[in-house]
Design an enzyme around this catalytic site. Structure first.
Site, PDB file in Angstrom:
ATOM      1  N   GLY A  36       0.526  -0.923  -0.089  1.00  0.00           N
ATOM      2  CA  GLY A  36       0.148   0.124  -0.128  1.00  0.00           C
ATOM      3  C   GLY A  36       0.301   1.379   0.341  1.00  0.00           C
ATOM      4  O   GLY A  36       0.806   1.970  -0.962  1.00  0.00           O
ATOM      5  N   HIS A  37       1.802   1.365   0.727  1.00  0.00           N
ATOM      6  CA  HIS A  37       2.737   2.600   1.149  1.00  0.00           C
ATOM      7  C   HIS A  37       3.125   2.561  -0.507  1.00  0.00           C
ATOM      8  O   HIS A  37       3.500   3.430  -0.883  1.00  0.00           O
ATOM      9  CB  HIS A  37       3.784   2.282   1.715  1.00  0.00           C
ATOM     10  CG  HIS A  37       3.159   2.632   3.468  1.00  0.00           C
ATOM     11  ND1 HIS A  37       3.296   1.237   4.493  1.00  0.00           N
ATOM     12  CD2 HIS A  37       3.071   2.944   4.472  1.00  0.00           C
ATOM     13  CE1 HIS A  37       3.218   1.131   5.052  1.00  0.00           C
ATOM     14  NE2 HIS A  37       2.387   2.311   5.749  1.00  0.00           N
ATOM     15  N   GLN A  64       0.979  11.747  17.866  1.00  0.00           N
ATOM     16  CA  GLN A  64      -0.481  11.381  17.251  1.00  0.00           C
ATOM     17  C   GLN A  64      -0.153   9.609  17.571  1.00  0.00           C
ATOM     18  O   GLN A  64      -1.509   9.226  17.251  1.00  0.00           O
ATOM     19  CB  GLN A  64       0.068  10.943  15.368  1.00  0.00           C
ATOM     20  CG  GLN A  64       0.916  10.141  15.373  1.00  0.00           C
ATOM     21  CD  GLN A  64       0.685   9.727  13.723  1.00  0.00           C
ATOM     22  OE1 GLN A  64       1.320  10.777  13.075  1.00  0.00           O
ATOM     23  NE2 GLN A  64      -0.060   8.872  13.041  1.00  0.00           N
ATOM     24  N   GLY A 154      -3.224   8.564   1.514  1.00  0.00           N
ATOM     25  CA  GLY A 154      -3.752   6.976   1.605  1.00  0.00           C
ATOM     26  C   GLY A 154      -5.682   7.046   1.980  1.00  0.00           C
ATOM     27  O   GLY A 154      -5.059   7.530   2.978  1.00  0.00           O
ATOM     28  N   LYS A 156      -7.079   4.954   2.913  1.00  0.00           N
ATOM     29  CA  LYS A 156      -7.034   3.784   3.441  1.00  0.00           C
ATOM     30  C   LYS A 156      -7.327   4.679   5.692  1.00  0.00           C
ATOM     31  O   LYS A 156      -8.144   4.134   6.178  1.00  0.00           O
ATOM     32  CB  LYS A 156      -5.586   3.483   4.497  1.00  0.00           C
ATOM     33  CG  LYS A 156      -5.747   2.724   4.995  1.00  0.00           C
ATOM     34  CD  LYS A 156      -6.271   1.022   5.545  1.00  0.00           C
ATOM     35  CE  LYS A 156      -6.047   0.636   6.979  1.00  0.00           C
ATOM     36  NZ  LYS A 156      -5.231   1.007   8.152  1.00  0.00           N
ATOM     37  N   SER A 192      -1.396  -2.996   6.329  1.00  0.00           N
ATOM     38  CA  SER A 192      -2.031  -2.090   7.781  1.00  0.00           C
ATOM     39  C   SER A 192      -0.417  -2.368   8.032  1.00  0.00           C
ATOM     40  O   SER A 192      -0.478  -3.854   8.450  1.00  0.00           O
ATOM     41  CB  SER A 192      -3.146  -2.074   8.206  1.00  0.00           C
ATOM     42  OG  SER A 192      -2.764  -1.386   9.244  1.00  0.00           O
ATOM     43  N   SER A 193       0.512  -1.296   8.405  1.00  0.00           N
ATOM     44  CA  SER A 193       1.944  -2.069   9.536  1.00  0.00           C
ATOM     45  C   SER A 193       1.017  -2.416  10.843  1.00  0.00           C
ATOM     46  O   SER A 193       1.547  -3.072  11.047  1.00  0.00           O
ATOM     47  CB  SER A 193       2.279  -0.970  10.281  1.00  0.00           C
ATOM     48  OG  SER A 193       2.380  -0.368   8.898  1.00  0.00           O
ATOM     49  N   ARG A 194       0.207  -2.497  11.536  1.00  0.00           N
ATOM     50  CA  ARG A 194      -0.209  -3.239  11.763  1.00  0.00           C
ATOM     51  C   ARG A 194      -1.501  -4.170  12.278  1.00  0.00           C
ATOM     52  O   ARG A 194      -1.617  -5.178  13.519  1.00  0.00           O
ATOM     53  CB  ARG A 194      -1.779  -2.305  13.014  1.00  0.00           C
ATOM     54  CG  ARG A 194      -1.441  -0.808  13.534  1.00  0.00           C
ATOM     55  CD  ARG A 194      -2.285  -0.181  14.426  1.00  0.00           C
ATOM     56  NE  ARG A 194      -1.936   0.916  15.424  1.00  0.00           N
ATOM     57  CZ  ARG A 194      -1.868   2.122  14.110  1.00  0.00           C
ATOM     58  NH1 ARG A 194      -2.507   2.427  13.530  1.00  0.00           N
ATOM     59  NH2 ARG A 194      -0.768   3.864  15.349  1.00  0.00           N
TER      60      ARG A 194
HETATM   61  P1  AMP Z   1       0.814   4.940   7.820  1.00  0.00           P
HETATM   62  O1  AMP Z   1       2.846   4.486   7.759  1.00  0.00           O
HETATM   63  O2  AMP Z   1      -0.097   3.724   8.218  1.00  0.00           O
HETATM   64  O3  AMP Z   1       1.185   6.797   8.606  1.00  0.00           O
HETATM   65  O4  AMP Z   1       0.637   5.864   6.466  1.00  0.00           O
HETATM   66  C1  AMP Z   1       1.188   5.888   5.783  1.00  0.00           C
HETATM   67  C2  AMP Z   1       0.340   6.672   4.537  1.00  0.00           C
HETATM   68  O5  AMP Z   1      -0.035   4.915   3.416  1.00  0.00           O
HETATM   69  C3  AMP Z   1      -0.981   7.536   4.453  1.00  0.00           C
HETATM   70  O6  AMP Z   1      -1.426   7.906   3.761  1.00  0.00           O
HETATM   71  C4  AMP Z   1      -1.949   5.971   4.998  1.00  0.00           C
HETATM   72  O7  AMP Z   1      -3.337   6.201   4.411  1.00  0.00           O
HETATM   73  C5  AMP Z   1      -1.711   5.101   3.736  1.00  0.00           C
HETATM   74  N1  AMP Z   1      -1.496   3.874   3.142  1.00  0.00           N
HETATM   75  C6  AMP Z   1      -2.047   2.921   4.566  1.00  0.00           C
HETATM   76  N2  AMP Z   1      -2.691   1.751   4.931  1.00  0.00           N
HETATM   77  C7  AMP Z   1      -2.374   1.684   2.824  1.00  0.00           C
HETATM   78  C8  AMP Z   1      -3.728   0.716   1.547  1.00  0.00           C
HETATM   79  N3  AMP Z   1      -3.367  -0.173   2.383  1.00  0.00           N
HETATM   80  N4  AMP Z   1      -3.392   1.283   0.974  1.00  0.00           N
HETATM   81  C9  AMP Z   1      -2.854   2.348   0.659  1.00  0.00           C
HETATM   82  N5  AMP Z   1      -2.468   3.314   1.091  1.00  0.00           N
HETATM   83  C10 AMP Z   1      -2.277   2.718   2.583  1.00  0.00           C
END
Ligand code: AMP
Length: 286
Positions: A36-37, A64, A154, A156, A192-194
């Protein structure tokens, strides 16, 4: 690919790009990267072109996270993220630490935050009271350090994207925000990283978020349904995943994020579900 960890060095580079008219695209992340990233990185590249510069940032932003949240155990793997970014064609990997982003904070002399006061009040903002203040603050700082022309986020995190669009407009950042679609596992689970926190059983049941979105799309296909009714139907639907504990499900206008009484085609749905201590979110247009 160059790795930059100092805020001052990042901003010097950005100012140089600005002087030379180089297009800059920014992809902010908290790392532990997944496809996704990387799709956001591709979108940034598409936008700035082969001569432009794509900056990905990796920073697990403490402001955050709430006091009882997963900051300390948030997954981190910088060597792996570095390889993935290099392979994806990132030009600059910006990896600041807390002292670079919040100078003086450890000594108690950091005191400026960016607060969006409307769109950030519901859903994630209600469940996580200081979350969006941290997000808007760190993204505003990244905008000032990287000076991008475009920034990719994203879908998401739908509410986050809406809050950041509002911040960008309200504070006159000369930056175009691109909101890219959610990438999913083949079974529908949003990447998701989680997801890393889930055991096998929880991971299998976590597809309930996607199925709840799909079921709601079907439910409103024929005719509008009351939000109260659909919420209670979904609560019953969620019992097929006994490990799932619903935090919230909301139906709202995607432009204002205001809840609607009647759910219909075009209404936006978002939900947050706990599996043990792991909190997953997902959303879709119905
Ligand atoms: P994070 O590392 O979770 O803060 O996410 C970084 C960016 O990646 C944010 O803009 C999220 O919305 C996006 N993101 C996270 N998961 C996905 C996904 N499954 N598909 C597309 N973008 C994502």
């Amino acid at each position: 690919m160059k790795i930059v960890s100092s805020a001052a060095a990042m901003q010097r580079l950005a100012l140089k790009w600005r002087r030379t008219g180089t297009r800059v695209g920014l992809v902010p992340t908290m790392g532990y990267l997944h496809a996704g990233h990387l799709s956001l990185v591709q979108r940034a590249r598409q936008s700035v072109g082969p001569k432009g510069v794509v900056v990905a940032s990796i920073y697990v932003n403490p402001t955050q996270f709430g006091p009882r949240e997963d900051l300390a155990k948030y997954p981190r793997d910088l060597p792996r993220d570095t390889r993935l970014c290099r392979a994806a064609g990132v030009d600059i990997l910006f990896t600041p630490d807390d002292a670079e982003i919040y100078p003086g904070k450890a000594a108690g002399i950091y005191s400026t935050y960016v607060v969006e006061e409307s769109l950030s009040q519901t859903m994630e903002g209600a469940a996580r009271p200081t979350h969006f203040r941290g997000v808007t603050t760190v993204v505003a700082k990244l905008f000032n350090l990287v000076l991008p022309e475009v920034a990719v986020f994203g879908q998401k995190d739908f509410q986050q994207a809406a809050v950041l669009q509002r911040m960008t407009a309200d504070l006159n950042f000369p930056i175009q925000l691109i909101i890219a679609p959610t990438l999913r596992e083949p079974n529908g689970l949003a990447m998701s990283s989680r997801n890393q926190y889930l055991n096998a059983e929880e991971r299998a049941q976590a597809t309930i978020l996607f199925h709840a979105l799909e079921a709601s799309k079907l439910a409103v296909k024929r005719q509008p349904i009351s939000a109260v009714r659909l919420k209670s139907d979904l609560r019953a639907f969620l019992t097929v995943a006994p490990l799932a504990r619903l935090d919230y499900v909301e139906f709202f206008d995607p432009a204002t994020l205001l809840p609607v009484a009647k759910v219909k085609h075009g209404t936006h749905m978002a939900l947050a579900v706990y599996f043990g201590k792991t909190r997953l979110i997902d959303n879709a247009t119905l």
